[in-house]
Write a protein that holds these residues in place. Sequence first.
Motif, PDB file in Angstrom:
ATOM      1  N   VAL A  28       0.873  -1.175   0.000  1.00  0.00           N
ATOM      2  CA  VAL A  28       0.000   0.000   0.000  1.00  0.00           C
ATOM      3  C   VAL A  28       0.912   1.228   0.000  1.00  0.00           C
ATOM      4  CG1 VAL A  28      -1.680   1.284   1.380  1.00  0.00           C
ATOM      5  CG2 VAL A  28      -1.817  -1.203   1.270  1.00  0.00           C
ATOM      6  N   GLN A  29       0.501   2.265  -0.725  1.00  0.00           N
ATOM      7  CA  GLN A  29       1.343   3.458  -0.722  1.00  0.00           C
ATOM      8  C   GLN A  29       0.846   4.498   0.276  1.00  0.00           C
ATOM      9  OE1 GLN A  29       1.608   6.137  -3.971  1.00  0.00           O
ATOM     10  NE2 GLN A  29       3.687   6.725  -3.396  1.00  0.00           N
ATOM     11  N   VAL A  30       1.678   4.761   1.267  1.00  0.00           N
ATOM     12  CA  VAL A  30       1.336   5.776   2.265  1.00  0.00           C
ATOM     13  C   VAL A  30       2.182   7.015   1.981  1.00  0.00           C
ATOM     14  CG1 VAL A  30       1.244   6.374   4.718  1.00  0.00           C
ATOM     15  CG2 VAL A  30       0.839   4.009   4.004  1.00  0.00           C
ATOM     16  N   LYS A  31       1.510   8.119   1.802  1.00  0.00           N
ATOM     17  CA  LYS A  31       2.228   9.351   1.513  1.00  0.00           C
ATOM     18  C   LYS A  31       1.984  10.354   2.640  1.00  0.00           C
ATOM     19  CE  LYS A  31       2.976  12.568  -2.195  1.00  0.00           C
ATOM     20  NZ  LYS A  31       2.651  12.968  -3.539  1.00  0.00           N
ATOM     21  N   ILE A  32       3.050  10.982   3.105  1.00  0.00           N
ATOM     22  CA  ILE A  32       2.910  11.994   4.159  1.00  0.00           C
ATOM     23  C   ILE A  32       3.026  13.384   3.539  1.00  0.00           C
ATOM     24  CG2 ILE A  32       3.769  12.833   6.400  1.00  0.00           C
ATOM     25  CD1 ILE A  32       3.287   9.890   6.739  1.00  0.00           C
ATOM     26  N   ASN A  33       2.018  14.185   3.708  1.00  0.00           N
ATOM     27  CA  ASN A  33       2.112  15.602   3.348  1.00  0.00           C
ATOM     28  C   ASN A  33       2.387  16.372   4.627  1.00  0.00           C
ATOM     29  OD1 ASN A  33       1.472  15.333   0.548  1.00  0.00           O
ATOM     30  ND2 ASN A  33      -0.671  15.065   1.115  1.00  0.00           N
ATOM     31  N   TRP A  34       3.574  16.914   4.723  1.00  0.00           N
ATOM     32  CA  TRP A  34       3.966  17.646   5.927  1.00  0.00           C
ATOM     33  C   TRP A  34       3.907  19.148   5.619  1.00  0.00           C
ATOM     34  CZ3 TRP A  34       5.412  15.919  10.843  1.00  0.00           C
ATOM     35  CH2 TRP A  34       5.926  16.920  11.693  1.00  0.00           C
ATOM     36  N   TYR A  35       2.974  19.835   6.218  1.00  0.00           N
ATOM     37  CA  TYR A  35       2.772  21.250   5.917  1.00  0.00           C
ATOM     38  C   TYR A  35       3.521  22.156   6.892  1.00  0.00           C
ATOM     39  CZ  TYR A  35      -0.963  19.733   2.819  1.00  0.00           C
ATOM     40  OH  TYR A  35      -1.672  19.132   1.809  1.00  0.00           O
ATOM     41  N   PHE A  36       3.998  23.258   6.377  1.00  0.00           N
ATOM     42  CA  PHE A  36       4.567  24.290   7.256  1.00  0.00           C
ATOM     43  C   PHE A  36       4.166  25.656   6.729  1.00  0.00           C
ATOM     44  CE2 PHE A  36       8.099  26.140   4.793  1.00  0.00           C
ATOM     45  CZ  PHE A  36       8.275  25.193   3.790  1.00  0.00           C
ATOM     46  N   GLU A  37       3.979  26.583   7.662  1.00  0.00           N
ATOM     47  CA  GLU A  37       3.601  27.941   7.276  1.00  0.00           C
ATOM     48  C   GLU A  37       4.819  28.667   6.714  1.00  0.00           C
ATOM     49  OE1 GLU A  37       0.069  29.604  10.066  1.00  0.00           O
ATOM     50  OE2 GLU A  37       1.911  29.168  11.112  1.00  0.00           O
ATOM     51  N   GLY A  65       9.811  18.412   9.600  1.00  0.00           N
ATOM     52  CA  GLY A  65       9.407  17.489   8.539  1.00  0.00           C
ATOM     53  C   GLY A  65      10.612  16.751   7.978  1.00  0.00           C
ATOM     54  N   GLU A  66      11.704  17.493   7.814  1.00  0.00           N
ATOM     55  CA  GLU A  66      12.936  16.885   7.301  1.00  0.00           C
ATOM     56  C   GLU A  66      13.495  15.863   8.290  1.00  0.00           C
ATOM     57  OE1 GLU A  66      14.171  21.042   5.040  1.00  0.00           O
ATOM     58  OE2 GLU A  66      15.501  20.262   6.609  1.00  0.00           O
ATOM     59  N   ASP A  67      13.349  16.171   9.588  1.00  0.00           N
ATOM     60  CA  ASP A  67      13.798  15.227  10.629  1.00  0.00           C
ATOM     61  C   ASP A  67      13.099  13.880  10.444  1.00  0.00           C
ATOM     62  OD1 ASP A  67      15.475  17.009  11.909  1.00  0.00           O
ATOM     63  OD2 ASP A  67      14.039  17.558  13.473  1.00  0.00           O
ATOM     64  N   TYR A  68      11.784  13.935  10.283  1.00  0.00           N
ATOM     65  CA  TYR A  68      11.027  12.686  10.122  1.00  0.00           C
ATOM     66  C   TYR A  68      11.345  12.003   8.800  1.00  0.00           C
ATOM     67  CZ  TYR A  68       8.315  13.605  14.306  1.00  0.00           C
ATOM     68  OH  TYR A  68       7.941  13.813  15.604  1.00  0.00           O
ATOM     69  N   ALA A  69      11.437  12.808   7.743  1.00  0.00           N
ATOM     70  CA  ALA A  69      11.738  12.238   6.427  1.00  0.00           C
ATOM     71  C   ALA A  69      13.069  11.482   6.461  1.00  0.00           C
ATOM     72  CB  ALA A  69      11.761  13.340   5.379  1.00  0.00           C
ATOM     73  N   ALA A  70      14.006  11.971   7.317  1.00  0.00           N
ATOM     74  CA  ALA A  70      15.324  11.348   7.395  1.00  0.00           C
ATOM     75  C   ALA A  70      15.291  10.010   8.127  1.00  0.00           C
ATOM     76  CB  ALA A  70      16.302  12.303   8.092  1.00  0.00           C
ATOM     77  N   ILE A  71      14.355   9.832   9.022  1.00  0.00           N
ATOM     78  CA  ILE A  71      14.382   8.616   9.842  1.00  0.00           C
ATOM     79  C   ILE A  71      13.195   7.679   9.606  1.00  0.00           C
ATOM     80  CG2 ILE A  71      15.850   9.594  11.664  1.00  0.00           C
ATOM     81  CD1 ILE A  71      13.412  10.109  13.352  1.00  0.00           C
ATOM     82  N   VAL A  72      12.257   8.097   8.769  1.00  0.00           N
ATOM     83  CA  VAL A  72      11.096   7.249   8.496  1.00  0.00           C
ATOM     84  C   VAL A  72      11.113   6.842   7.026  1.00  0.00           C
ATOM     85  CG1 VAL A  72       8.557   7.169   8.441  1.00  0.00           C
ATOM     86  CG2 VAL A  72       9.707   8.414  10.283  1.00  0.00           C
ATOM     87  N   GLY A  73      10.859   5.579   6.758  1.00  0.00           N
ATOM     88  CA  GLY A  73      10.875   5.080   5.383  1.00  0.00           C
ATOM     89  C   GLY A  73       9.559   5.276   4.654  1.00  0.00           C
ATOM     90  N   LEU A  74       9.096   6.517   4.612  1.00  0.00           N
ATOM     91  CA  LEU A  74       7.861   6.820   3.897  1.00  0.00           C
ATOM     92  C   LEU A  74       8.116   7.977   2.940  1.00  0.00           C
ATOM     93  CD1 LEU A  74       5.194   6.729   6.777  1.00  0.00           C
ATOM     94  CD2 LEU A  74       5.347   5.099   4.891  1.00  0.00           C
ATOM     95  N   ASP A  75       7.238   8.093   1.959  1.00  0.00           N
ATOM     96  CA  ASP A  75       7.347   9.168   0.996  1.00  0.00           C
ATOM     97  C   ASP A  75       6.851  10.473   1.638  1.00  0.00           C
ATOM     98  OD1 ASP A  75       7.606  10.541  -1.318  1.00  0.00           O
ATOM     99  OD2 ASP A  75       5.874   9.640  -2.335  1.00  0.00           O
ATOM    100  N   PHE A  76       7.749  11.439   1.792  1.00  0.00           N
ATOM    101  CA  PHE A  76       7.395  12.719   2.413  1.00  0.00           C
ATOM    102  C   PHE A  76       7.304  13.827   1.379  1.00  0.00           C
ATOM    103  CE2 PHE A  76       7.413  13.101   7.105  1.00  0.00           C
ATOM    104  CZ  PHE A  76       7.604  11.775   7.435  1.00  0.00           C
ATOM    105  N   ASN A  77       6.249  14.564   1.487  1.00  0.00           N
ATOM    106  CA  ASN A  77       6.073  15.717   0.634  1.00  0.00           C
ATOM    107  C   ASN A  77       5.989  16.920   1.579  1.00  0.00           C
ATOM    108  OD1 ASN A  77       5.418  17.241  -1.585  1.00  0.00           O
ATOM    109  ND2 ASN A  77       3.227  16.709  -1.516  1.00  0.00           N
ATOM    110  N   ILE A  78       7.015  17.761   1.591  1.00  0.00           N
ATOM    111  CA  ILE A  78       7.030  18.899   2.515  1.00  0.00           C
ATOM    112  C   ILE A  78       6.481  20.132   1.781  1.00  0.00           C
ATOM    113  CG2 ILE A  78       8.501  20.318   4.024  1.00  0.00           C
ATOM    114  CD1 ILE A  78      10.164  17.778   4.516  1.00  0.00           C
ATOM    115  N   VAL A  79       5.348  20.612   2.290  1.00  0.00           N
ATOM    116  CA  VAL A  79       4.585  21.628   1.555  1.00  0.00           C
ATOM    117  C   VAL A  79       4.472  22.945   2.323  1.00  0.00           C
ATOM    118  CG1 VAL A  79       2.434  22.001   0.263  1.00  0.00           C
ATOM    119  CG2 VAL A  79       3.088  19.666   0.912  1.00  0.00           C
ATOM    120  N   GLU A  80       4.809  24.035   1.639  1.00  0.00           N
ATOM    121  CA  GLU A  80       4.678  25.355   2.254  1.00  0.00           C
ATOM    122  C   GLU A  80       3.283  25.912   1.979  1.00  0.00           C
ATOM    123  OE1 GLU A  80       7.848  28.022   1.125  1.00  0.00           O
ATOM    124  OE2 GLU A  80       6.642  29.780   1.614  1.00  0.00           O
TER     125      GLU A  80
END
Lengths: 127, 183
Positions: free
Chosen positions: A89-98, A108-123
Amino acid sequence: MEKLHIEGSAKTPFVSFDSGSGILELRGRSIPENSIEFFQPLIDWVDEYGVSPKAATQVDMKLEYFNTSSSKCILDLFKRLEKINDNGVQVKINWYFETDDEDMEEAGEDYAAIVGLDFNIVEIDEI
Amino acid sequence: MALKDVYDFYQRMEDEKVILSFKGEFSAELLTSILHIMESKMIELSIPMQMKKRVFNVLVECFQNLYHHIDISAAEIPMVEAKNAAIVMVKYVDEKILVLTGNYIPRSSTDELKKKLVLVNELDQKELKELYQQRLLHNSVSKKGTAGLGIIDIARKSKNELGYEFIEVDDKYSFFCLSIVIE
């Protein structure tokens, strides 16, 4: 499976986990004294969701700020999602920041570095 | 204390640019109130969003550290009421926010705390980030929900050296003072 819906409070985020759409959202601030107490039902829900998850599961993290006690629980949540992701199953994380909130971007980058999931960091303009 | 000392107290705080101060017992409810007050103060002072969030973050970590510390020691040793208390002050000087906290801690735990403070003060931002990620991944959460990440997070948000002092009070307790600059 029941939707998980929790209204936000001064110290806890709004939660909307929808098994029907496969969209899981956390929004607001997360600064409870005992974060395990707050996050355990979320983690349990994800475990149950993992039995028959949507092929495309989307997690929207829209946090204003969070305490270090929550940071560990958020990691636990991602770890559970990682397991679901492994089952085809594809789990995608959209991590938002103001805009200008480089701390939340970095978080968001901290988690992206240590979690094996696809992270999309969105402003975005405002959470 | 003479009544006119109230004015001296006030003047002293004014000179020191104290915008908020509290002495007493720490609680979860108190944190909510303090965040609330700080929110309006920072709007008044036109503090930028990122700095505001850093102040919130630091206050939350300070409080929850203090709160947990106090809780732990209270369970371990029956303490006189005064030793449950702590002080927090927020100053606004030269467009910087200074958070000052003070609380009693058992002398048996000063070494461990000092070690953590020495460590974070030695590291630059990149190293703090790495340490944070490493601790996040490998430390387990205690029953109280603390992750041992508090001081690292405070140092990351402050981006300045943390000031601290341990004042020996008696054979069991020290008074721990912490100062955090946020710019």
